[in-house]
Design a protein around this motif. Structure first.
Motif: not given
Length: 176
Positions: A169-176
């Motif tokens: 989730t953290a990786i996904f949020d960081a890439t948005e």
């Protein structure tokens, strides 16, 4: 073996003793190897293993240290044996050692009869039940350890799953 030396530790049967010098000059009577002699030695070894002490005070090469101890060995009696065996609480072990440390070689039996003694065969129900109880306790202990490992593994799996989910989730949020 006619004319061969004999001692209370066993009659001569197998291997002659070769001594450098004159046999008559020895302070003791030489003996030949025999099954009875081996059984006496086996009894001494078992005594040492059961009590944690030597039957006779010896040096690092198992040599008798003093003339007094040598005299005790040469003067071994049933009374001495009874006194020494009083240190052993187990009646089956005491019975075996009573035979093996006998002053009369013919009372020691044979190697075969010694190995059939209940000390080795566990024919005695008290011994057998003690060992079976100990084995059962070990099995229960193993089951407890296995259950603990399973629970720890499940907890670890859930922790890793939670960590992986949060990490993703953290990786996904960081890439948005």
């Amino acid at each position: 073996t006619e004319g061969a030396p004999i001692s209370k530790f066993g009659k001569p049967e197998y291997t002659p003793v070769y001594i450098k010098g004159n046999v008559n000059d020895l302070p003791y009577e030489p003996i030949l190897a025999s099954e009875a002699f081996d059984l006496w030695s086996f009894g001494v070894l078992i005594y040492t293993l059961l009590t944690g002490e030597s039957l006779f005070d010896t040096g690092f090469r198992d040599d008798v240290k003093t003339a007094r101890i040598f005299a005790d060995l040469a003067g071994w009696t049933e009374e001495t044996k009874k006194e020494r065996l009083s240190k052993i609480n187990d009646e089956i072990a005491k019975d075996l050692l009573t035979k093996l440390l006998s002053t009369e070689p013919e009372k020691r039996g044979t190697i075969g009869s010694t190995m059939r003694h209940s000390f080795f065969t566990l024919e005695d129900t008290e011994y057998k039940s003690k060992i079976e109880q100990m084995l059962e306790e070990l099995k229960q202990g193993q089951k407890g350890i296995i259950e603990h490992i399973k629970k720890s593994t499940i907890h670890l799996d859930k922790s890793l799953e939670s960590y992986s989910s949060k990490h993703m989730t953290a990786i996904f949020d960081a890439t948005e």
